[in-house]
Design a protein around this motif. Structure first.
Motif, PDB file in Angstrom:
ATOM      1  N   LEU A   1       0.821  -1.151  -0.163  1.00  0.00           N
ATOM      2  CA  LEU A   1       0.040  -0.012  -0.091  1.00  0.00           C
ATOM      3  C   LEU A   1       0.870   1.296  -0.014  1.00  0.00           C
ATOM      4  CD1 LEU A   1      -2.773  -0.966   2.407  1.00  0.00           C
ATOM      5  CD2 LEU A   1      -2.750  -1.089   0.129  1.00  0.00           C
ATOM      6  N   ILE A   2       2.192   1.083   0.328  1.00  0.00           N
ATOM      7  CA  ILE A   2       2.912   2.270   0.212  1.00  0.00           C
ATOM      8  C   ILE A   2       3.313   2.569  -1.337  1.00  0.00           C
ATOM      9  CG2 ILE A   2       5.110   3.149   0.528  1.00  0.00           C
ATOM     10  CD1 ILE A   2       5.403   1.567   3.303  1.00  0.00           C
ATOM     11  N   GLY A   3       2.802   3.605  -1.867  1.00  0.00           N
ATOM     12  CA  GLY A   3       2.797   3.625  -3.251  1.00  0.00           C
ATOM     13  C   GLY A   3       4.031   4.632  -3.738  1.00  0.00           C
ATOM     14  N   ARG A   4       4.581   5.556  -2.848  1.00  0.00           N
ATOM     15  CA  ARG A   4       5.618   6.549  -3.277  1.00  0.00           C
ATOM     16  C   ARG A   4       6.285   6.950  -1.988  1.00  0.00           C
ATOM     17  NH1 ARG A   4       7.279   8.667  -7.966  1.00  0.00           N
ATOM     18  NH2 ARG A   4       8.761  10.823  -7.834  1.00  0.00           N
ATOM     19  N   VAL A   5       7.500   7.062  -1.873  1.00  0.00           N
ATOM     20  CA  VAL A   5       8.381   7.640  -0.926  1.00  0.00           C
ATOM     21  C   VAL A   5       9.301   8.606  -1.332  1.00  0.00           C
ATOM     22  CG1 VAL A   5       9.926   7.150   1.260  1.00  0.00           C
ATOM     23  CG2 VAL A   5       8.329   5.481   0.522  1.00  0.00           C
ATOM     24  N   GLU A   6       9.132   9.862  -0.880  1.00  0.00           N
ATOM     25  CA  GLU A   6      10.099  11.046  -1.302  1.00  0.00           C
ATOM     26  C   GLU A   6      10.753  11.553  -0.089  1.00  0.00           C
ATOM     27  OE1 GLU A   6       7.121  13.301  -3.359  1.00  0.00           O
ATOM     28  OE2 GLU A   6       7.891  12.692  -5.345  1.00  0.00           O
ATOM     29  N   LEU A   7      11.910  11.928  -0.208  1.00  0.00           N
ATOM     30  CA  LEU A   7      12.697  12.733   0.685  1.00  0.00           C
ATOM     31  C   LEU A   7      12.499  14.383   0.529  1.00  0.00           C
ATOM     32  CD1 LEU A   7      14.895  12.925   2.975  1.00  0.00           C
ATOM     33  CD2 LEU A   7      16.646  13.222   1.078  1.00  0.00           C
ATOM     34  N   LYS A   8      11.756  14.855   1.482  1.00  0.00           N
ATOM     35  CA  LYS A   8      11.105  16.236   1.477  1.00  0.00           C
ATOM     36  C   LYS A   8      11.992  17.096   1.729  1.00  0.00           C
ATOM     37  CE  LYS A   8       7.086  19.061   2.655  1.00  0.00           C
ATOM     38  NZ  LYS A   8       5.770  18.904   3.336  1.00  0.00           N
ATOM     39  N   ASP A   9      12.833  17.018   3.007  1.00  0.00           N
ATOM     40  CA  ASP A   9      13.471  18.040   3.603  1.00  0.00           C
ATOM     41  C   ASP A   9      14.910  17.476   4.592  1.00  0.00           C
ATOM     42  OD1 ASP A   9      14.520  20.622   3.949  1.00  0.00           O
ATOM     43  OD2 ASP A   9      12.898  20.842   5.621  1.00  0.00           O
ATOM     44  N   ILE A  10      15.652  18.213   4.829  1.00  0.00           N
ATOM     45  CA  ILE A  10      16.891  17.943   5.522  1.00  0.00           C
ATOM     46  C   ILE A  10      17.031  19.004   6.357  1.00  0.00           C
ATOM     47  CG2 ILE A  10      19.169  16.992   5.828  1.00  0.00           C
ATOM     48  CD1 ILE A  10      18.996  15.604   3.198  1.00  0.00           C
ATOM     49  N   TYR A  11      17.187  18.929   7.815  1.00  0.00           N
ATOM     50  CA  TYR A  11      17.647  19.926   8.606  1.00  0.00           C
ATOM     51  C   TYR A  11      18.486  19.532   9.487  1.00  0.00           C
ATOM     52  CZ  TYR A  11      17.784  23.892  12.158  1.00  0.00           C
ATOM     53  OH  TYR A  11      18.128  24.926  12.756  1.00  0.00           O
ATOM     54  N   GLU A  12      19.803  19.728   9.608  1.00  0.00           N
ATOM     55  CA  GLU A  12      20.727  19.279  10.571  1.00  0.00           C
ATOM     56  C   GLU A  12      20.547  17.530  10.350  1.00  0.00           C
ATOM     57  OE1 GLU A  12      20.338  21.137  14.168  1.00  0.00           O
ATOM     58  OE2 GLU A  12      21.122  22.836  13.651  1.00  0.00           O
ATOM     59  N   GLN A  13      20.146  16.792  11.483  1.00  0.00           N
ATOM     60  CA  GLN A  13      20.322  15.340  11.272  1.00  0.00           C
ATOM     61  C   GLN A  13      18.852  15.097  11.283  1.00  0.00           C
ATOM     62  OE1 GLN A  13      23.785  15.137  10.496  1.00  0.00           O
ATOM     63  NE2 GLN A  13      22.741  13.097  11.303  1.00  0.00           N
ATOM     64  N   ASN A  14      17.798  15.826  10.861  1.00  0.00           N
ATOM     65  CA  ASN A  14      16.294  15.600  10.919  1.00  0.00           C
ATOM     66  C   ASN A  14      15.997  15.268   9.395  1.00  0.00           C
ATOM     67  OD1 ASN A  14      16.132  15.660  13.656  1.00  0.00           O
ATOM     68  ND2 ASN A  14      15.382  18.012  13.602  1.00  0.00           N
ATOM     69  N   TYR A  15      15.660  14.218   8.886  1.00  0.00           N
ATOM     70  CA  TYR A  15      15.224  13.883   7.438  1.00  0.00           C
ATOM     71  C   TYR A  15      13.689  13.711   7.434  1.00  0.00           C
ATOM     72  CZ  TYR A  15      20.297  13.046   6.603  1.00  0.00           C
ATOM     73  OH  TYR A  15      21.726  13.248   6.448  1.00  0.00           O
ATOM     74  N   THR A  16      12.932  14.235   6.662  1.00  0.00           N
ATOM     75  CA  THR A  16      11.527  14.240   6.599  1.00  0.00           C
ATOM     76  C   THR A  16      11.188  13.743   5.248  1.00  0.00           C
ATOM     77  OG1 THR A  16      11.142  16.141   7.807  1.00  0.00           O
ATOM     78  CG2 THR A  16       9.419  15.741   6.110  1.00  0.00           C
ATOM     79  N   TRP A  17      10.429  12.670   5.305  1.00  0.00           N
ATOM     80  CA  TRP A  17       9.956  11.813   4.081  1.00  0.00           C
ATOM     81  C   TRP A  17       8.451  12.037   3.984  1.00  0.00           C
ATOM     82  CZ3 TRP A  17      14.056  10.020   6.660  1.00  0.00           C
ATOM     83  CH2 TRP A  17      15.168   9.391   6.088  1.00  0.00           C
TER      84      TRP A  17
END
Length: 687
Positions: free
Chosen positions: A632-648
């Motif tokens: 059911l996971i159709g797509r994963v994208e890396l949205k943003d990086i701030y220091e060691q925080n990664y947002t998908w």
């Protein structure tokens, strides 16, 4: 390169019975291609394409010389009127000792391999004199701007005879130190060209300096503002230099300055032409600017008559083998004689002495081609009894696909590399087989070309290191498409076509490049799996310094019916090196995508942010792990990086029903647990 030629200007050098339509047709059959004839300010102007190796034809006189030979071959009585070569003997150039000016000191700081000739003199002119109407009109007709009389004369003579020339303001040069130092520029030096544009040297350009190290000219390319002539100039330093074409090309491209002078000078213009051009310019400065010579004529030409005394030996039988017909010797000798090639019949061979302006003639087949061109390609037989070319497609090659891959990689700022297939013993030892099992040349010429390489990566990595060290670039990506040679027992085919890539891009960017490259040919589901030492196949084992990790790259065709190993990835610190199997890529590649109907249901999209350690293993691999957790996971994208925080950004989608928030909660929980368990990641916020 295209050049515009005014009909009346051409006919000052070409006397012929041919009319314009006949000139256009015959020239295009046997030499320069006349693309169109247009009327500009009441005169016919020819737009002619000249091949880049024929710099001798990139002028009015040069084209006239070529046209005379071709038109005579078609029966039109034609001859070159070469009065420019006689000007030196006709000019009266006595200098009054009381008015004699001292030339600036000229210092050669680059050597005769770069500085091939300088010829110059000081001419006193009347600044108020305007450009003649005839000269101004012709310059406009060929697309040149009209400036002061002195500048227009330099442009006019360049266009007429084919060797660029320049005019300095003599008094400005003397005020700046009275010395012209020919030197190789250091990086970071500022200079302003005569059009007011500011530039910064990259290092390595040939420049003229004054004693203080200031740039006073970008020779063979464009003048600088601090020595440029203007409407007040009374004394002109009329100047021609002839430099190494490679250096001219480097300076022009480094500074993004594309002038007519640069275009001609980078094509190996004849140093002997400098003298005729100089005296033609001197003649016009004296006649049109009411000028007079007030200095000695300086002529630095270290090579002299030894510049290019080229002789080429041609077997008589070579003409018949290449042309497909047997021409009589007298016809061949007439054609070559008309081209000003001095010929001597030595029995079985012909000895041809090449004039200095024909730098494009170097080997026997060049002479054969000249005969074919003037005789007329249209007169040669259209059918030659050659063996039939095979039509069977080679399995590893798809030239359209290869070209598309190269274009895409170039767009991503990957530099294409060409190398020898032979490598040194040191590089061979880094390859995929022990030295004793590799193909070794029996008659190697140098120690650098001994073994046939079994992998592209060692030599490609060496090139990458050399360039990153020399240029000091922060990021560099290169690639090469070539054969490797792996001996196999009782198998005839030992060659394998590969694509090698070396880059220091971040893994996620490189991974995106790879997926997009393969995706353009509808190759999908690209996966990278790290291999343990014992899992690495022999053909992929490399002995590279700093190799820390290796992964196998697999992919599927558009329908998901076939999965293949398409290559291997090697990690060496921050450097990524990949070697892809072109044969596998060709087999998986498709022409069209597979139709997939859109889901009638909406996706649920959410963001998850995790705090990662510095050794998380690459965000690309994290995305792979997340995608595999659920269908059911159709797509994963890396949205943003701030220091060691990664947002998908994660999209959940079903083709069978509309998902509800409660249905994705277990999947979300599984993602968080996997990140914490396998990577030690910490969720930012709460579920």
């Amino acid at each position: 390169m295209n050049i515009l030629i005014v009909n009346s200007w051409l006919r000052e050098y070409l006397k012929t019975t041919a009319n314009m339509e006949e000139i256009k047709e015959k020239l295009s059959l046997c030499g320069p291609s006349v693309e169109r004839v247009e009327e500009v300010e009441g005169e016919e102007v020819l737009d002619i394409e000249i091949t880049t190796n024929r710099v001798d034809s990139m002028s009015v006189r040069g084209l006239a010389r070529e046209a005379a030979v071709i038109l005579n071959q078609f029966g039109f009585k034609s001859k070159l009127v070469d009065e420019a070569s006689e000007i030196k003997g006709k000019l009266k150039l006595a200098v009054n000792e009381r008015e004699k000016m001292e030339l600036p000191k000229i210092t050669d700081g680059v050597g005769e391999e770069v500085l091939r000739r300088i010829i110059c003199a000081v001419v006193e002119v009347k600044p108020e004199v305007a450009t003649s109407e005839k000269m101004a009109r012709r310059l406009r007709q060929v697309g040149e701007n009209v400036h002061t009389a002195v500048v227009d004369i330099t442009n006019y003579v360049t266009y007429e005879l084919g060797h660029p020339c320049h005019a300095f303001d003599y008094d400005k040069v003397m005020e700046l130190g009275g010395e012209i130092i020919v030197a190789q520029a250091e990086a970071g030096k500022k200079f302003t060209t005569l059009d007011g544009e500011e530039h910064l040297t990259v290092g390595g350009e040939i420049v003229f300096l004054n004693p203080k190290g200031e740039i006073i000219d970008l020779p063979a390319i464009k003048g600088t503002a601090n020595t440029a002539v203007d409407e007040k100039t009374k004394r002109v330093l009329f100047w021609l230099e002839n430099l190494s074409p490679e250096k001219v090309r480097f300076g022009s491209m480094s500074q993004a300055i594309r002038t007519l002078a640069a275009v001609i000078n980078e094509k190996n213009v004849d140093p002997f032409l400098a003298e005729e051009t100089f005296y033609r310019g001197l003649e016009l400065l004296i006649s049109d600017c009411e000028g007079k010579l007030v200095s000695e004529i300086y002529d630095y030409f270290p090579y002299g008559e030894d510049w290019r005394a080229a002789e080429i030996k041609v077997e008589w039988g070579l003409f018949g083998r290449y042309l497909g017909i047997e021409l009589e010797k007298k016809e061949i000798l007439k054609i070559l004689g008309d081209l000003k090639l001095e010929c001597s019949d030595k029995g079985k061979e012909l000895l041809v002495k090449v004039p200095s302006y024909r730098a494009d003639l170097n080997i026997p087949v060049d002479i054969v081609e000249e005969v074919a061109r003037i005789y007329g390609y249209h007169n040669l037989p259209s059918k030659v009894d050659y063996a039939v070319n095979p039509t069977m497609k080679q399995p590893e090659f798809d030239f359209a696909l290869e070209n598309a891959m190269k274009n895409y990689l170039t767009g991503l700022k990957y530099w294409e590399i060409y190398q020898y297939s032979m490598v040194s013993e040191e590089l061979a030892a880094q390859g995929s087989l022990p030295i004793k099992r590799q193909l070794k040349l029996r008659n190697e010429l140098t120690s650098d070309h001994v073994y046939m390489r079994t992998s592209l990566i060692p030599s490609l990595t060496e090139v990458w290191i050399q360039n990153i060290t020399k240029q000091g670039k922060q990021e560099l990506s290169i690639y090469e498409m070539a054969q490797v040679y792996i001996p196999k027992a009782q198998v005839d085919k030992i060659q394998s076509y590969k694509l090698g890539m070396v880059s220091n891009k971040p893994y996620r960017e490189w991974r995106a490049d790879l997926e997009e490259l393969l995706g353009r040919f509808f190759i999908k589901n690209v996966e990278l799996k790290s291999l343990a030492e014992e899992e690495i196949p022999e053909k992929a084992r490399l002995n590279l310094d700093g190799l820390s990790q290796m992964a196998v790259i697999t992919a599927e065709n558009a329908r998901g019916e076939e999965k293949k190993v398409v290559g291997y990835l090697y990690e060496m610190g921050e450097v990524l090196a990949a070697e892809l199997e072109m044969g596998a890529i060709v087999e998986l590649a498709g022409t069209f995508p597979v139709y997939q109907p859109l889901s009638p249901y909406s996706a649920i999209i959410e963001d998850l942010t995790f705090k990662l350690g510095k050794n998380e293993g690459g965000v690309g691999r994290i995305m792979e792990r997340i995608e595999k957790l659920s269908e059911l996971i159709g797509r994963v994208e890396l949205k943003d990086i701030y220091e060691q925080n990664y947002t998908w950004t994660i999209s959940y989608l079903s083709r069978e029903k509309q998902l509800e928030t409660a249905e994705i909660a277990p999947i979300r929980k599984e993602i968080v647990e996997m990140m914490e368990r396998e990577l030690g990641a910490e969720l930012v916020g709460k579920l």
